[in-house]
Design a protein around this motif. Structure first.
Motif, mmCIF file in Angstrom:
data_model
loop_
_atom_site.group_PDB
_atom_site.id
_atom_site.type_symbol
_atom_site.label_atom_id
_atom_site.label_comp_id
_atom_site.label_asym_id
_atom_site.label_seq_id
_atom_site.Cartn_x
_atom_site.Cartn_y
_atom_site.Cartn_z
ATOM 1 N N GLN A 178 7.799 -3.845 6.346
ATOM 2 C CA GLN A 178 6.666 -2.833 6.334
ATOM 3 C C GLN A 178 6.953 -1.724 7.186
ATOM 4 O O GLN A 178 6.568 -0.443 6.750
ATOM 5 C CB GLN A 178 5.198 -3.299 6.818
ATOM 6 C CG GLN A 178 4.688 -4.496 5.837
ATOM 7 C CD GLN A 178 3.261 -4.802 6.128
ATOM 8 O OE1 GLN A 178 3.263 -5.590 7.431
ATOM 9 N NE2 GLN A 178 2.279 -4.517 5.439
ATOM 10 N N THR A 179 7.303 -1.789 8.358
ATOM 11 C CA THR A 179 7.788 -0.515 9.306
ATOM 12 C C THR A 179 8.786 0.436 8.494
ATOM 13 O O THR A 179 8.413 1.507 8.738
ATOM 14 C CB THR A 179 8.562 -1.298 10.370
ATOM 15 O OG1 THR A 179 7.686 -2.188 11.202
ATOM 16 C CG2 THR A 179 8.866 -0.174 11.523
ATOM 17 N N SER A 182 6.290 2.050 5.941
ATOM 18 C CA SER A 182 4.841 2.823 5.954
ATOM 19 C C SER A 182 5.054 3.952 6.583
ATOM 20 O O SER A 182 6.066 4.508 7.185
ATOM 21 C CB SER A 182 4.528 1.820 7.343
ATOM 22 O OG SER A 182 4.015 0.503 6.629
ATOM 23 N N ILE A 239 0.337 -6.378 10.355
ATOM 24 C CA ILE A 239 0.573 -6.276 8.956
ATOM 25 C C ILE A 239 -0.643 -5.567 8.418
ATOM 26 O O ILE A 239 -0.281 -4.823 7.437
ATOM 27 C CB ILE A 239 0.775 -7.840 8.686
ATOM 28 C CG1 ILE A 239 2.128 -8.555 9.230
ATOM 29 C CG2 ILE A 239 1.109 -8.022 6.946
ATOM 30 C CD1 ILE A 239 2.142 -9.723 8.913
ATOM 31 N N MET A 242 -0.733 -1.610 8.707
ATOM 32 C CA MET A 242 0.384 -0.778 7.714
ATOM 33 C C MET A 242 0.043 -1.073 6.374
ATOM 34 O O MET A 242 0.315 -0.266 5.698
ATOM 35 C CB MET A 242 1.702 -1.383 8.344
ATOM 36 C CG MET A 242 2.394 -1.066 9.610
ATOM 37 S SD MET A 242 4.043 -1.132 9.842
ATOM 38 C CE MET A 242 4.139 -3.064 10.337
ATOM 39 N N ALA A 243 -0.385 -2.220 5.855
ATOM 40 C CA ALA A 243 -0.717 -2.330 4.590
ATOM 41 C C ALA A 243 -1.777 -1.413 4.012
ATOM 42 O O ALA A 243 -1.759 -0.995 3.033
ATOM 43 C CB ALA A 243 -1.151 -4.008 4.176
ATOM 44 N N GLN A 246 -0.344 1.885 3.662
ATOM 45 C CA GLN A 246 0.431 2.022 2.615
ATOM 46 C C GLN A 246 -0.610 1.990 1.295
ATOM 47 O O GLN A 246 -0.321 2.889 0.362
ATOM 48 C CB GLN A 246 1.253 0.804 2.414
ATOM 49 C CG GLN A 246 2.372 0.767 3.332
ATOM 50 C CD GLN A 246 3.085 -0.366 3.725
ATOM 51 O OE1 GLN A 246 2.694 -1.698 3.755
ATOM 52 N NE2 GLN A 246 4.583 -0.493 3.421
#
Length: 265
Positions: A178-179, A182, A239, A242-243, A246
């Motif tokens: 994710q990093t 994002s 998580i 960041m989700a 996104q």
């Protein structure tokens, strides 16, 4: 019931905790920066209000929230309650028979995180620094949802008896992926969001839930299996934040919006 003596002890402990902070700030202001403190009486009043508010907050938690949460955690995880609600066909409790525990874990994780003073402070500062791009309620809801999911999964791990490192390793693999994808502005905040969840309100209740569950599930050790829920509460908000960023960016890209609102998360 909270006695007067106990309340005085809490106030004394709060003063002891806050006093070193005040001394360090005063020492750096006068000895290192060598500048007078602006609005000295306002600063003193602020410290007094912090001590009173924090002490009353802790007294309230000890008098009401902690005992209630611990009692519910112990009652929900007793074999008698679980057998009364649902017993599998083979006569042995299975992981899905603990659905009330999972629901309680989700709700308590979400509600305690929303009430975390540290999260509220971080969300307000993030909103100010970002010029309103990061919404206070949006960040709080994202973090609370991550904690709720993490604690629920942690309770399942205790019931199933799986090694904790499998979950933690898999979670951080997701974080690393994710990093990379994002928005850059949300990554440091997401990593900090995992830390602000392990604070005054969340930790005692979540710890009580883990220990109570590990004490009642057959073949589980409170020492080995009872702890670890705080790790889930720290990992999954990273998580979820960041989700959240996104998903927001993806939704903004799919609809025509004003240029100044395109970075709002």
């Amino acid at each position: 019931m909270i006695s007067l003596a106990n309340t005085i002890d809490v106030f004394a402990s709060t003063v002891t905790d806050v006093f070193p902070i005040a001394v360090i700030l005063l020492a750096f202001q006068t000895a290192v920066l060598r500048r007078p403190i602006r609005n000295l009486w306002s600063v003193i009043l602020g410290f007094v209000l912090v001590i009173i508010g924090l002490a009353l907050f802790l007294v309230g938690l000890e008098a009401a929230l902690f005992p209630l949460g611990e009692t519910m955690a112990m009652q929900l995880t007793t074999p008698q309650f679980l057998q009364q609600m649902r017993l599998s066909e083979i006569g042995v409790l299975q992981w899905f028979d603990y659905y009330w525990v999972y629901l309680f874990a989700f709700c308590i994780g979400f509600s305690t995180t929303i009430a975390e003073p540290s999260l509220i402070a971080v969300a307000i500062k993030a909103n100010q620094v970002s010029g309103g791009s990061i919404q206070v309620n949006g960040l709080r809801l994202a973090v609370a949802l991550g904690v709720a999911i993490g604690i629920t999964l942690g309770c399942y791990r205790i019931v199933a008896g799986d090694p904790i490192h499998y979950y933690i390793i898999a979670g951080y693999v997701v974080v690393i992926i994710q990093t990379y994808f994002s928005p850059a502005m949300i990554i440091p905040l997401a990593y900090d969001s995992g830390g602000v969840t392990t604070s005054t309100v969340t930790v005692p209740l979540v710890t009580a839930l883990g220990l109570g569950l590990a004490s009642t599930v057959p073949d589980r050790s409170p020492l080995i299996d009872g702890f670890g829920l705080i790790a889930f509460a720290s990992l999954f908000p990273i998580i979820s934040v960041m989700a959240y960023a996104q998903i927001t960016r993806w939704l903004n890209q799919r609809r025509p919006i004003k240029q100044e609102d395109s970075n709002e998360v």
